[in-house]
Motif scaffolding. Sequence first.
Motif, PDB file in Angstrom:
ATOM      1  N   ASP A  88       0.870  -1.180   0.000  1.00 54.90           N
ATOM      2  CA  ASP A  88       0.000   0.000   0.000  1.00 54.90           C
ATOM      3  C   ASP A  88       0.906   1.231   0.000  1.00 54.90           C
ATOM      4  OD1 ASP A  88       0.972   0.218   2.585  1.00 54.90           O
ATOM      5  OD2 ASP A  88      -0.868  -0.561   3.508  1.00 54.90           O
ATOM      6  N   CYS A 144      -0.407  -3.262  -5.341  1.00 53.26           N
ATOM      7  CA  CYS A 144      -1.547  -3.037  -4.435  1.00 53.26           C
ATOM      8  C   CYS A 144      -1.648  -4.215  -3.480  1.00 53.26           C
ATOM      9  CB  CYS A 144      -2.855  -2.877  -5.215  1.00 53.26           C
ATOM     10  SG  CYS A 144      -3.360  -4.379  -6.080  1.00 53.26           S
ATOM     11  N   ASP A 148      -6.392  -2.844  -0.582  1.00 52.85           N
ATOM     12  CA  ASP A 148      -6.464  -1.616  -1.374  1.00 52.85           C
ATOM     13  C   ASP A 148      -7.636  -1.661  -2.355  1.00 52.85           C
ATOM     14  OD1 ASP A 148      -4.354  -0.181  -0.332  1.00 52.85           O
ATOM     15  OD2 ASP A 148      -2.866  -1.104  -1.645  1.00 52.85           O
ATOM     16  N   LYS A 176      -8.685  -0.548  -9.349  1.00 55.22           N
ATOM     17  CA  LYS A 176      -8.294  -1.948  -9.283  1.00 55.22           C
ATOM     18  C   LYS A 176      -9.207  -2.782 -10.188  1.00 55.22           C
ATOM     19  CE  LYS A 176      -6.909  -4.959  -5.464  1.00 55.22           C
ATOM     20  NZ  LYS A 176      -7.080  -5.195  -4.029  1.00 55.22           N
TER      21      LYS A 176
END
Length: 854
Positions: A88, A144, A148, A176
């Motif tokens: 992150d 990620c 996340d 994402k």
Amino acid sequence: MKFKYNPRILAQLGTELITSDEVAFTELLKNSYDAKASQVKVHFVDSLESLNRSLLVTPVNDDVLLKLKATIGDEKVIILEDNGIGMDEKRLLEGFFTVGSDLKEKLKRAESDAGKKEKITLGDKGLGRLSSQRLASILIVETCTKEDSEVNYVEIEWAKFSKDLEEDAPVLHFKKKEDVSYTRLWFVGSVDFSTFIEDKRSLQKSLFEDDGDGGIHLQEKLQSSVSFLYSPFEKLEEDFEIKFYLNDLEIQSSFNNESINIAETIHRFKISKERNQSVVNLELEIKPWYVELIHLRILGKNLFTERKRDTHYYLSLIEKHKVRLDNSLKKRVLLIDYLRSKSNFSSSEIKLLEDIAPIEGKVYAFHREQFRLNLAVNAAKAVGAIKKNENITSIREFLNYHNGIKLYRDRFRIANLGDKESDWLNLQQARTRGQQFFRFELGNVIGFVKISDFYQKYIKEISSRQELSQSGHAIALKSFLQQIFNDDFYQLSTSAYYLVRDILTEEGQIPHNTPKELKDQVDESEAMLKETLKSLNIFQNSFSEIKDNILLDTPEKIKKVQRVITQLEGQDNSLTENINNSITTLKSAKDTLTVIEEKQKESYNNYKLMANGLITEVMTHELHSILLNTKSGINYEVHIAALKSYLLDMKQIGLYKENLKPVNERMDFLHTRISELDLFYNFLEKTFIRQGTHDDFENEIIKDLLLGFQKRLDKRLKDLKTDIVFENLQNYSWYVPKGTLTHVFYNLIDNSLYWIGERQKRGAYDQQFKSDLRDLIKIERIDENTIHYYDSGIGVIEDLQFTLFHPFKSGKKEGRGMGMYIVKNLLESFGGSIELLPDMNAYGNRHIFSITIK
């Protein structure tokens, strides 16, 4: 005052500290492993258009792809991606962008405190990602975590960061695409694929081999570096896979360990705990093709081709003589005793080695030379050790990728020790000492050392991965390993060769050729050649007469030619037979010469060692001059007595006890030793100094010779309360070269006194060796040609029962191991022999020597 950091420190830690592009890859792959990834993929892509997106670990977001195209354009790119836990924004800052981050070190410490041993954390210095600078000028990080909702995206242009500490790379966020965690690194700018892969697709394929991989390979250095996560010595049990691609083609990598099975020998060692004591176990395992290769070495290619046996026969020899081989090729000793036997032992080493124990290692030895490698491959196939489709090419590649002795912590490599540029165990240096046949050659061995240091408390590598940090543990480990590899394994290799040679000889697989046989064969060949020359002369004269009458234009000429042809009838068969017999005899003589030459090579090497006799000769001359000067010198006892009387009269008792008495005792000791050396000089003079030849025989009365030894060694015999006993030796003599028996019996008696002394020492604390009887050395006549020799000592210890007569084998702490070897060869040089009979003494050891003179 505070430290300030020049921004170029980033380049120094990245491109200069990390010593190669392959090491850079290794560092980044370690990060993937530490991120708990199960899949890692490396893509070499000519352009983004060439990327097969379906091969990616995680699909790339369309928005991310647009951003990438803007940065990358049509340039080549390397992609390294994994399905690990990802990062992150906070972890990016504290882990990736913090130079010298301690995140992994803290994690490792927490795991250690909790006693967890689920999965080792490889990195802890916080410098690994800086190695990216070696691979490209721009690094793009796409990552990620599972939690996340967006992908974190950062572009790092290394040149800017190396100029300005205030340089900032903003973190971009993209939607994402799937509920996944991952990290994908994009290396852009001046990327050169040829450093990492070799594309042979344009080359013509071999007519006899089918690569089956499209002709694309990882370069040898990268293959070797990456293999730190794929040890060739054991199977990877956990879920961790690395794949390489060139555009949409998978690059085949050689991470299999099948080829390891054609090793000729396997050396093993292990330090482990047994009943609360640290024990060192040593072992050498030999394969059937090792026996076959020794057979080849002794006979030479021509004779070996005729006498070669199938692989199962050589296997049967190993099985038949298993007890004998195990007895000499397996050893077990307490670690404390092992270290004490080495001159550089310190008591602290035991604790240091026990901290990282169990420690174990293996060395697999091969031959690269084509004829021998082919032999090993075919033999291994015959007994099912490798698959039928295995070939020399794949095995040589395997050797190239993995050769050397690597250091592992559990299953993972430590540093680059054992790579081609790293001879950390001094194997090549040891080869310069001689006897190279018995020593390891880096290019022909694959091996490992494995320590137990799960949390990296004791053994750590320096940042460049070229060496270990010089801690006490590292120094003790290296010292111990160099002893094992260059001394103990060398001794095992030497024993194996001579044992196998003896077994092949006993089994009738090596002809007992002698120089006399060679001379007889050459003489026979000469006789046949003379007959051949006679036949050739007849042919020559006949052809000359035919040539003179070749026109056949008169009846006389025709009759002459007919007469010549009649005379030649039968000569052609005789000539053919003589030539064939000559060729056969010469071939036999050549084969005989090959065997004799092999024996002479061994003799030559050992005669070089015996050149020490020249030094002995010089020493004996010096010794003689000392003895003469001592005998004609001043009587020191009178002067000592006068000084003693004076000091006591002056009541200087302290001066007498502390100064004069020690001098007096030392002089007494020196005088006694000089007297003994006077007797010993007579032995040396007869053996080494007086001129004589091998053919200078004399009739040696055995008892008179032994009585001379009894006199010379009187003090040692008295100190050890030992008698020399003769049985049936009255008027018994042997006709032998002068000085021979002096050498033979001196070695035997000297060994007897040593082992009788050892038994007496052990008897002081071990009832098994205690005896109230007076010790003895017994020499007994058995028949006209045979004497038996034995003593009341410990006998021949188990480790030496089958190798006693081999060179460099000694049970004594400071022994050279040449005495009994020379005795045996000396006797055999004129038709005598010595053997150790199977009879056991009270201590379970063989102890009777049978000496025969024909």
